[in-house]
Design a protein around this motif. Structure first.
Motif, short mmCIF file in Angstrom:
data_model
loop_
_atom_site.label_atom_id
_atom_site.label_comp_id
_atom_site.label_asym_id
_atom_site.label_seq_id
_atom_site.Cartn_x
_atom_site.Cartn_y
_atom_site.Cartn_z
N UNK A 2 0.83 -1.20 0.00
CA UNK A 2 0.00 0.00 0.00
C UNK A 2 0.87 1.25 0.00
N UNK A 3 0.43 2.26 -0.74
CA UNK A 3 1.12 3.55 -0.82
C UNK A 3 2.57 3.44 -1.27
N UNK A 4 2.89 2.42 -2.04
CA UNK A 4 4.25 2.27 -2.56
C UNK A 4 4.46 3.21 -3.73
N UNK A 5 5.64 3.80 -3.79
CA UNK A 5 5.96 4.66 -4.93
C UNK A 5 6.10 3.79 -6.16
N UNK A 6 5.56 4.27 -7.25
CA UNK A 6 5.63 3.53 -8.51
C UNK A 6 6.76 4.10 -9.36
N UNK A 7 7.66 3.21 -9.75
CA UNK A 7 8.77 3.58 -10.61
C UNK A 7 8.65 2.75 -11.88
N UNK A 8 8.71 3.43 -13.01
CA UNK A 8 8.60 2.73 -14.30
C UNK A 8 9.97 2.68 -14.97
N UNK A 9 10.31 1.50 -15.47
CA UNK A 9 11.56 1.34 -16.20
C UNK A 9 11.26 1.36 -17.68
N UNK A 11 12.33 1.35 -21.88
CA UNK A 11 13.23 0.53 -22.71
C UNK A 11 14.66 1.07 -22.78
N UNK A 12 14.83 2.38 -22.62
CA UNK A 12 16.17 2.96 -22.65
C UNK A 12 16.90 2.79 -21.32
N UNK A 13 16.35 1.97 -20.44
CA UNK A 13 16.89 1.61 -19.13
C UNK A 13 16.81 2.73 -18.10
N UNK A 14 16.08 3.78 -18.41
CA UNK A 14 15.91 4.87 -17.45
C UNK A 14 14.74 4.56 -16.53
N UNK A 15 14.85 5.03 -15.30
CA UNK A 15 13.83 4.81 -14.28
C UNK A 15 13.08 6.11 -14.05
N UNK A 16 11.75 6.04 -14.10
CA UNK A 16 10.91 7.22 -13.94
C UNK A 16 10.08 7.08 -12.68
N UNK A 17 10.28 7.99 -11.73
CA UNK A 17 9.53 8.00 -10.48
C UNK A 17 8.24 8.77 -10.72
N UNK A 18 7.11 8.06 -10.67
CA UNK A 18 5.83 8.71 -10.96
C UNK A 18 5.40 9.66 -9.85
N UNK A 19 5.93 9.48 -8.64
CA UNK A 19 5.60 10.38 -7.54
C UNK A 19 6.29 11.73 -7.73
N UNK A 20 7.56 11.69 -8.12
CA UNK A 20 8.33 12.92 -8.32
C UNK A 20 8.15 13.49 -9.72
N UNK A 21 7.58 12.69 -10.61
CA UNK A 21 7.45 13.07 -12.03
C UNK A 21 8.79 13.43 -12.64
N UNK A 22 9.79 12.59 -12.35
CA UNK A 22 11.12 12.81 -12.92
C UNK A 22 11.88 11.49 -12.97
N UNK A 23 12.91 11.50 -13.81
CA UNK A 23 13.78 10.33 -13.90
C UNK A 23 14.67 10.28 -12.66
N UNK A 24 14.97 9.07 -12.22
CA UNK A 24 15.85 8.89 -11.07
C UNK A 24 16.94 7.87 -11.43
N UNK A 25 17.98 7.87 -10.63
CA UNK A 25 19.10 6.95 -10.85
C UNK A 25 18.95 5.73 -9.95
N UNK A 26 19.76 4.74 -10.23
CA UNK A 26 19.78 3.54 -9.40
C UNK A 26 20.21 3.91 -7.98
N UNK A 27 21.10 4.88 -7.87
CA UNK A 27 21.53 5.33 -6.55
C UNK A 27 20.37 5.95 -5.76
N UNK A 28 19.48 6.63 -6.45
CA UNK A 28 18.31 7.20 -5.77
C UNK A 28 17.34 6.11 -5.35
N UNK A 148 19.31 16.26 -12.97
CA UNK A 148 18.34 17.08 -13.70
C UNK A 148 19.02 17.81 -14.85
N UNK A 149 20.23 18.36 -14.60
CA UNK A 149 20.96 19.08 -15.65
C UNK A 149 21.35 18.14 -16.78
N UNK A 150 21.72 16.91 -16.42
CA UNK A 150 22.09 15.92 -17.42
C UNK A 150 20.88 15.56 -18.29
N UNK A 151 19.72 15.42 -17.65
CA UNK A 151 18.49 15.10 -18.37
C UNK A 151 18.13 16.25 -19.31
#
Length: 155
Positions: A2-9, A11-28, A148-151
Protein backbone atom coordinates in the motif's frame (compact mmCIF):
# COMPACT_ATOMS: atom_id res chain seq x y z
CA UNK A 1 2.39 -2.76 -1.04
CA UNK A 2 0.00 0.00 0.00
CA UNK A 3 1.12 3.55 -0.82
CA UNK A 4 4.25 2.27 -2.56
CA UNK A 5 5.96 4.66 -4.93
CA UNK A 6 5.63 3.53 -8.51
CA UNK A 7 8.77 3.58 -10.61
CA UNK A 8 8.60 2.73 -14.30
CA UNK A 9 11.56 1.34 -16.20
CA UNK A 10 11.65 2.45 -19.81
CA UNK A 11 13.23 0.53 -22.71
CA UNK A 12 16.17 2.96 -22.65
CA UNK A 13 16.89 1.61 -19.13
CA UNK A 14 15.91 4.87 -17.45
CA UNK A 15 13.83 4.81 -14.28
CA UNK A 16 10.91 7.22 -13.94
CA UNK A 17 9.53 8.00 -10.48
CA UNK A 18 5.83 8.71 -10.96
CA UNK A 19 5.60 10.38 -7.54
CA UNK A 20 8.33 12.92 -8.32
CA UNK A 21 7.45 13.07 -12.03
CA UNK A 22 11.12 12.81 -12.92
CA UNK A 23 13.78 10.33 -13.90
CA UNK A 24 15.85 8.89 -11.07
CA UNK A 25 19.10 6.95 -10.85
CA UNK A 26 19.78 3.54 -9.40
CA UNK A 27 21.53 5.33 -6.55
CA UNK A 28 18.31 7.20 -5.77
CA UNK A 29 16.45 3.89 -5.70
CA UNK A 30 19.09 2.70 -3.22
CA UNK A 31 18.27 5.77 -1.10
CA UNK A 32 14.61 4.73 -1.11
CA UNK A 33 15.70 1.35 0.25
CA UNK A 34 17.92 2.96 2.88
CA UNK A 35 15.08 5.26 3.96
CA UNK A 36 12.68 2.28 4.05
CA UNK A 37 10.40 3.99 1.52
CA UNK A 38 8.11 1.38 -0.05
CA UNK A 39 8.31 1.28 -3.84
CA UNK A 40 7.56 -0.94 -6.79
CA UNK A 41 9.39 -0.97 -10.12
CA UNK A 42 7.47 -2.07 -13.21
CA UNK A 43 8.53 -2.52 -16.80
CA UNK A 44 6.88 0.32 -18.74
CA UNK A 45 6.05 -1.85 -21.77
CA UNK A 46 4.87 -5.08 -20.12
CA UNK A 47 3.73 -3.88 -16.70
CA UNK A 48 5.76 -6.72 -15.15
CA UNK A 49 6.96 -6.17 -11.57
CA UNK A 50 10.77 -6.00 -11.82
CA UNK A 51 11.48 -4.70 -8.32
CA UNK A 52 13.58 -7.75 -7.41
CA UNK A 53 15.81 -7.40 -10.46
CA UNK A 54 16.42 -3.71 -9.67
CA UNK A 55 17.30 -4.60 -6.07
CA UNK A 56 19.67 -7.31 -7.33
CA UNK A 57 21.24 -4.76 -9.67
CA UNK A 58 21.88 -2.46 -6.70
CA UNK A 59 23.46 -5.34 -4.77
CA UNK A 60 25.65 -6.15 -7.80
CA UNK A 61 26.91 -2.57 -7.91
CA UNK A 62 27.61 -2.56 -4.19
CA UNK A 63 29.36 -5.93 -4.36
CA UNK A 64 31.60 -4.91 -7.26
CA UNK A 65 32.98 -1.84 -5.51
CA UNK A 66 34.69 -1.36 -2.19
CA UNK A 67 34.47 -4.20 0.30
CA UNK A 68 31.93 -6.85 -0.71
CA UNK A 69 29.44 -8.11 1.85
CA UNK A 70 29.32 -11.64 0.45
CA UNK A 71 32.33 -13.92 -0.02
CA UNK A 72 32.51 -16.28 -3.00
CA UNK A 73 31.68 -19.17 -0.64
CA UNK A 74 28.52 -17.43 0.60
CA UNK A 75 27.41 -16.69 -2.96
CA UNK A 76 28.03 -20.33 -3.91
CA UNK A 77 25.80 -21.38 -0.97
CA UNK A 78 23.06 -19.09 -2.26
CA UNK A 79 23.23 -20.80 -5.63
CA UNK A 80 23.20 -24.28 -4.08
CA UNK A 81 20.12 -23.41 -2.01
CA UNK A 82 18.03 -22.73 -5.10
CA UNK A 83 17.25 -26.45 -5.28
CA UNK A 84 13.58 -27.21 -4.70
CA UNK A 85 14.18 -29.24 -1.53
CA UNK A 86 15.89 -26.46 0.43
CA UNK A 87 14.61 -23.30 -1.23
CA UNK A 88 11.74 -22.51 1.16
CA UNK A 89 13.68 -23.35 4.32
CA UNK A 90 16.64 -21.25 3.22
CA UNK A 91 14.40 -18.29 2.39
CA UNK A 92 12.72 -18.45 5.80
CA UNK A 93 16.09 -18.81 7.52
CA UNK A 94 17.52 -15.76 5.71
CA UNK A 95 14.44 -13.62 6.45
CA UNK A 96 14.51 -14.61 10.13
CA UNK A 97 18.28 -14.02 10.36
CA UNK A 98 18.04 -10.56 8.80
CA UNK A 99 15.13 -9.62 11.06
CA UNK A 100 17.01 -10.81 14.15
CA UNK A 101 20.17 -8.95 13.08
CA UNK A 102 18.23 -5.72 12.60
CA UNK A 103 16.55 -6.09 16.01
CA UNK A 104 19.91 -6.75 17.70
CA UNK A 105 21.48 -3.71 16.02
CA UNK A 106 18.59 -1.55 17.23
CA UNK A 107 18.86 -2.91 20.79
CA UNK A 108 22.62 -2.25 20.94
CA UNK A 109 22.12 1.27 19.61
CA UNK A 110 19.40 1.98 22.18
CA UNK A 111 21.60 0.64 24.99
CA UNK A 112 24.51 2.83 23.89
CA UNK A 113 22.26 5.89 23.86
CA UNK A 114 21.07 5.07 27.40
CA UNK A 115 24.61 4.58 28.69
CA UNK A 116 25.93 7.77 27.09
CA UNK A 117 22.88 9.97 27.79
CA UNK A 118 23.83 13.25 29.42
CA UNK A 119 27.58 12.80 28.96
CA UNK A 120 29.77 15.11 26.87
CA UNK A 121 30.27 12.24 24.42
CA UNK A 122 26.49 12.06 23.95
CA UNK A 123 26.43 15.72 22.93
CA UNK A 124 29.26 15.19 20.43
CA UNK A 125 27.56 12.10 18.99
CA UNK A 126 24.29 13.97 18.52
CA UNK A 127 26.05 16.87 16.83
CA UNK A 128 27.96 14.46 14.56
CA UNK A 129 24.74 12.68 13.66
CA UNK A 130 23.03 15.96 12.77
CA UNK A 131 26.04 17.02 10.69
CA UNK A 132 25.99 13.70 8.83
CA UNK A 133 22.27 14.05 8.11
CA UNK A 134 22.79 17.56 6.77
CA UNK A 135 25.78 16.44 4.68
CA UNK A 136 23.81 13.50 3.24
CA UNK A 137 20.98 15.89 2.31
CA UNK A 138 23.44 18.24 0.62
CA UNK A 139 24.89 15.33 -1.36
CA UNK A 140 21.41 14.16 -2.41
CA UNK A 141 20.53 17.69 -3.54
CA UNK A 142 23.75 18.01 -5.53
CA UNK A 143 23.25 14.62 -7.19
CA UNK A 144 19.63 15.43 -7.98
CA UNK A 145 20.63 18.78 -9.45
CA UNK A 146 23.35 17.18 -11.57
CA UNK A 147 20.94 14.48 -12.68
CA UNK A 148 18.34 17.08 -13.70
CA UNK A 149 20.96 19.08 -15.65
CA UNK A 150 22.09 15.92 -17.42
CA UNK A 151 18.49 15.10 -18.37
CA UNK A 152 17.91 18.65 -19.63
CA UNK A 153 21.04 18.47 -21.82
CA UNK A 154 19.98 15.10 -23.26
CA UNK A 155 16.45 16.24 -24.10
Amino acid sequence: MPDARLIKKYPNRRLYDTTLSSYITLNEVRELVMNETPFKVVDRQTGEDITRSILLQIIMEQESGGQPLFSADVLAQFIRNYSLSTHQGFTEFMEHSMSTFKAQQKAVSEQMHKVLKGTPLDTWLKMSEQNMQMWNQVQRNILKSLSQKSIERND
